[in-house]
Design a protein around this motif. Structure first.
Motif: not given
Length: 206
Positions: A98-113
Motif C-alpha cells: 500500500a502507498d505510504d505518504p512518508a515513503a521515499g528517498l530524502a530530497d536530492a538536495a540533501l545528499m552529501a556532496r
C-alpha cells in the motif's frame, strides 16, 4: 560480479548495477547497500585455546519505490543471478504494498556532496598464532595479579574489518571502510566464602 570481489570499486560497481536494474524494472526511486566484513577472533581459557573463529560475511540490500509503495529484499550472494532475483523480489513486493505518504528517498538536495575521510581503517595483519599468544599473555597477567583469583572465563583477541557502500537513484554513492581490534579478559576471585567476577577490555581502530 566475481564471487571473490571485495574492493571498493567492486562494491560501487555492484551497487550501481543494482540501481540500474531497479530502474529498468520500473522503480521510480531506489537505494542499495553492499558490504564485506571479515575478521579473526581467538579465546584462550586457563591457558588452552577454547575458540578460533574466522569471519567473512557479505551482504546486499535493495529498497525500491514505485510511487509511494516500498519494497525491500536482501541477499548474501553476489552472483549475477542472485542480484537479478533480489532486485526483482524488491520490485514485486513494492507493487503489492500500500502507498505510504512518508515513503521515499530524502530530497536530492540533501545528499552529501563531499564525504570526508574519517581515518577509520587501520588493518592489522594478525596471524592466529600471534592472536593466541596475545590472549595467553593477557589471561596470565590477570590470573597472576592476585592470589585470590582462582579461575578464569578466558581472554579474547579479535580483529575485524568492514567495507560498506551505499548508493541511491539521486546519483549519490559513498563508501566507508573501518576496522576494530579488541582484547578482553574476565577472571573470578574467591575470598571469605564469597566469589566475584570482573573483566576488562580495550578496543581500538589502530
Amino acid at each position: 560480479m566475481n564471487e571473490s570481489s571485495h574492493s571498493r570499486p567492486d562494491l560501487e560497481s555492484l551497487v550501481a548495477d543494482v540501481l540500474k536494474r531497479a530502474k529498468s524494472l520500473g522503480a521510480d526511486q531506489a537505494e542499495a547497500g553492499a558490504g564485506i566484513d571479515s575478521g579473526l577472533s581467538v579465546t584462550v581459557r586457563l591457558g588452552e585455546v577454547e575458540t578460533l573463529e574466522y569471519q567473512r560475511d557479505r551482504s546486499l540490500g535493495v529498497t525500491v519505490y514505485f510511487g509511494r509503495s516500498k519494497g525491500s529484499a536482501s541477499s548474501a550472494d553476489f552472483s549475477t543471478k542472485a542480484i537479478e532475483d533480489t532486485v526483482a523480489a524488491a520490485c514485486s513486493i513494492a507493487k503489492r504494498t500500500a502507498d505510504d505518504p512518508a515513503a521515499g528517498l530524502a530530497d536530492a538536495a540533501l545528499m552529501a556532496r563531499e564525504v570526508p575521510d574519517l581515518d577509520l581503517c587501520h588493518p592489522w595483519d594478525l596471524a592466529p598464532e600471534r592472536a593466541i599468544e596475545l590472549a595467553t599473555i593477557c589471561e596470565d597477567a590477570a590470573r597472576g595479579f592476585d592470589t585470590r583469583i582462582h579461575n578464569s572465563e578466558g581472554a579474547s583477541v579479535g580483529s575485524h574489518r568492514g567495507l560498506h557502500v551505499y548508493g541511491n537513484s539521486h546519483g549519490f554513492i559513498g563508501a566507508q571502510e573501518k576496522t576494530d581490534h579488541t582484547i578482553s579478559c574476565a577472571v573470578l576471585a574467591q575470598a571469605d566464602g564469597g566469589m566475584q567476577r570482573d573483566y576488562w577490555y580495550t578496543v581500538a581502530r589502530d
